[in-house]
Structure formats: structure tokens, C-alpha cells
Write an enzyme that holds these catalytic residues in place. Structure first.
Site, short mmCIF file in Angstrom:
data_model
loop_
_atom_site.label_atom_id
_atom_site.label_comp_id
_atom_site.label_asym_id
_atom_site.label_seq_id
_atom_site.Cartn_x
_atom_site.Cartn_y
_atom_site.Cartn_z
N ASN A 14 0.84 -1.21 0.00
CA ASN A 14 0.00 0.00 0.00
C ASN A 14 0.86 1.25 0.00
OD1 ASN A 14 -2.39 -1.50 0.37
ND2 ASN A 14 -2.24 -1.38 2.59
N ASP A 16 0.85 4.58 2.01
CA ASP A 16 0.23 5.09 3.25
C ASP A 16 0.11 6.61 3.22
OD1 ASP A 16 0.19 2.49 4.11
OD2 ASP A 16 1.76 2.74 5.64
N ASN A 46 5.57 -4.41 4.51
CA ASN A 46 6.25 -4.00 5.75
C ASN A 46 6.97 -5.21 6.36
OD1 ASN A 46 5.05 -1.50 5.42
ND2 ASN A 46 3.52 -1.79 7.03
N GLY A 214 1.64 -5.36 23.03
CA GLY A 214 2.20 -4.01 23.15
C GLY A 214 3.39 -4.02 24.09
N ASP A 238 5.04 6.32 17.44
CA ASP A 238 4.16 5.91 16.35
C ASP A 238 4.21 4.38 16.27
OD1 ASP A 238 2.98 5.27 13.93
OD2 ASP A 238 4.01 6.81 12.78
N GLY A 243 3.69 -4.14 14.61
CA GLY A 243 3.26 -5.55 14.53
C GLY A 243 3.85 -6.23 13.30
N ASP A 244 3.94 -5.51 12.20
CA ASP A 244 4.52 -6.07 10.97
C ASP A 244 6.01 -6.34 11.18
OD1 ASP A 244 2.06 -5.75 9.73
OD2 ASP A 244 2.56 -3.74 9.03
N ALA A 274 10.79 -0.12 16.25
CA ALA A 274 9.93 0.39 15.17
C ALA A 274 8.92 1.42 15.66
CB ALA A 274 9.20 -0.77 14.49
O1 RIB Z 1 0.27 -2.53 9.67
C1 RIB Z 1 0.44 -1.24 9.14
C2 RIB Z 1 -0.01 -1.21 7.72
O2 RIB Z 1 -1.39 -1.47 7.68
C3 RIB Z 1 0.15 0.11 7.03
O3 RIB Z 1 1.41 0.25 6.41
C4 RIB Z 1 -1.01 0.16 6.08
O4 RIB Z 1 -0.65 0.13 4.74
C5 RIB Z 1 -1.89 -1.02 6.45
O5 RIB Z 1 -1.75 -2.06 5.58
#
Ligand code: RIB
Length: 298
Positions: A14, A16, A46, A214, A238, A243-244, A274
Site C-alpha cells: 500500500n 500510506d 512491511n 504491546g 508511532d 506488529g509487521d 519500530a
Molecule cells: O500494519 C500497518 C499497515 O497497515 C500500514 O502500512 C497500512 O498500509 C496497512 O496495511
């Protein structure tokens, strides 16, 4: 298999659009942002960037739109040394996410899937050899669930491991029996698992269900019982992409054959780092930064 593990990520890409806000708007309210940025994101990409920056050899499989953003995104994957011949260009727009981040670093995200939803199980067949030759396939739920299930079946048939981060949560997708070796969920998602993490683990014959919480200790539920690993203490600015980052770095450590506790320790450290910078991919740490925080923590 080479000493640098190969990971296939089947997932979303995506662009963002992030708006910094003093607080989240109420329904019907218009709120002026404190600032706005555009950056590269998507849960799949990500996670791919996190695994690559931590030292993995990563293959991305997904779809970009035939637009300027899509072309820029492909160049970005090249710059990150992520193999992207499995990323197809589709006659539609590149996926987009609309994100608000408040002063506490919490976020809300709305996604327009665009090209991400054009990926089909048939397209995946053309990437079968990429998946079969990877130690681990890393999956999320931002692409069609049928594709996620097909990728998991293909991976298992090749005797490889499946790591699934079922985000964003989709009850229908999780009602099907996607074969999984390690499931990574957050606390809220864990509540939806029938029978909880323990029930899911034994029903699906998983090696482990990992529950991220968290700043609180991450839970590892495996056939042998459950344990916790505390993340480093940080002051987040932020949390988008944290999580990614956890999932990407965990998958790399798991592909290397690292034990579950040490893999979670590494992923916790990466996810904490992150949260210290704005943006999803901008904030993802490199292997040496993860090692530095781990050696400081002892
Ligand atoms: O987990 C964060 C992501 O969720 C963002 O980068 C956004 O694109 C959504 O997919």
C-alpha cells in the site's frame, strides 16, 4: 538451504497517507491534521522489509497497480534488495491506506485494497517455485483469504513452514482451516480464536501461537505449555508497522532455526525500535540495531 534463509512473503503493498492528529475525530467531525506524510506500507511489504533489513533473503509476491505509485513502489523493493519478480502489475490502482496517528502514538487505519485484491490462487501458481524453495512463507490477511489458504497449502506440500499473522482480522478467513505452523496475533485477535490460543494451537496442530501485547510481555503458547517474553521498555511515538516488524523479524529468526523464545526476543526488540520513529517502513530497524538493543538488555 543457504545460511541466509529465504522467506517468501505473500501479501499487500500500500501507499500510506498518514495524518498526525491531536486526537481521533468523532463521527461527523472534521479535524485539521497537525501534519501529513505519504510513505510506503502495506502489511505484507512491511513484513518483507523487516525480514530483509534484519538479514533475510526475501521474495515478495503480490500486486501493484499500473500507476506512478506502483512504479515507485517497485523501485523501493529493489532498493531494499527484495526479489520482486512475483509482484505483478495490474490494470488498477495501487492499494492505499489512510492512517491517523494521535499524540500517544496510537493509530486508526482504513485501507483501499486496490491491486492487492486482484491477486488470485491461479497467479500464485506461477510463483509456486519461489514458495517451494523458501524456508518459510509469511502471510497476512490483507490479500484475498483464498490466496492466503492456497499459499499455505503450497508451502506445507513442499515441507516448508507457514507463519500467519491474521491481520486485519477476518472471522470468515479464520473459520477455514488454513494450515499454520506459527500464528502471530495481538491481544484483541487472540480473544476471537475459538478456544483461545491454546484451543487453536491444539486444534490446528500448530507449533505455537504467539500473542503480542504491546508493552506487556509477549505470550508464547505451544504444545509444551506457555511462557512469556518481556519486550524492551521504550516511549513510542508511532506504533504503525510495529506488529509487521515483529512478524517479519520473527519469521526470519524462525527460518534460521532459532528457538521460539529467542526468536520472540529478537522480534520484540525490533518491534520496540519500530515505534520510535514515524511511519511504517521508515521506522523498521536493521539487524545491527536489533543486536545492539538486545546486547544492552542482556
Ligand atoms: O500494519 C500497518 C499497515 O497497515 C500500514 O502500512 C497500512 O498500509 C496497512 O496495511
Amino acid at each position: 538451504m543457504s545460511s541466509v534463509p529465504v522467506i517468501s512473503v505473500v501479501g499487500s503493498l500500500n501507499v500510506d497517507h498518514t495524518f498526525r492528529v491531536s486526537r481521533f475525530p468523532e463521527p461527523g467531525e472534521t479535524l485539521a491534521a497537525l501534519g501529513a506524510e505519504m510513505s510506503f506500507g502495506g502489511k505484507g511489504a512491511n513484513q518483507a522489509v523487516a525480514a530483509a533489513r534484519a538479514g533475510g533473503k526475501v521474495r515478495m509476491i503480490g500486486c501493484l497497480g499500473n500507476d506512478e505509485r506502483g512504479r515507485e513502489y517497485r523501485a523501493r523493493l529493489e532498493a531494499e534488495e527484495i526479489e520482486n519478480s512475483g509482484v505483478l502489475t495490474i490494470e488498477t490502482s495501487t492499494g492505499a491506506a489512510f492512517i491517523t496517528v494521535d499524540r500517544k502514538g496510537e493509530n486508526t487505519i482504513v485501507v483501499d485494497p486496490g491491486a492487492n485484491h486482484a491477486l488470485t490462487p491461479k497467479m500464485l501458481e506461477d510463483s509456486a517455485s519461489r514458495i517451494e524453495e523458501s524456508a518459510v512463507t509469511l502471510l497476512q490477511l490483507e490479500c484475498p483469504p483464498a490466496v492466503v489458504a492456497a499459499a499455505a497449502v503450497l508451502t506445507r506440500a513442499a515441507g516448508r513452514k507457514v507463519v500467519l499473522n491474521p491481520s486485519p482480522w477476518q472471522p470468515e478467513a479464520m473459520a477455514g482451516d488454513i494450515p499454520v505452523d506459527v500464528l502471530i496475533v495481538n491481544e484483541r485477535e487472540a480473544e476471537f480464536l475459538p478456544g483461545g490460543p491454546e484451543g487453536f494451537c491444539s486444534r490446528m496442530g500448530c507449533e505455537a501461537v504467539i500473542v503480542t501485547r504491546g508493552a506487556s510481555p509477549t505470550r508464547i503458547v505451544s504444545r509444551g505449555g506457555s511462557s512469556e517474553v518481556a519486550p524492551p521498555k521504550v516511549s513510542p511515538v508511532d506504533t504503525v508497522g510495529a506488529g509487521d516488524t515483529f512478524a517479519g523479524v520473527f519469521a526470519l529468526a524462525y527460518a534460521r532455526g532459532t528457538g521460539l523464545r529467542d526468536a520472540v526476543r529478537m522480534a520484540n526488540a525490533a518491534a520496540a525500535l519500530a515505534t520510535l520513529k514515524r511511519g511504517a517502513q521508515e521506522a523498521i530497524p536493521r539487524g545491527r540495531e536489533i543486536e545492539a538493543i538486545l546486547s544492552r538488555e542482556g
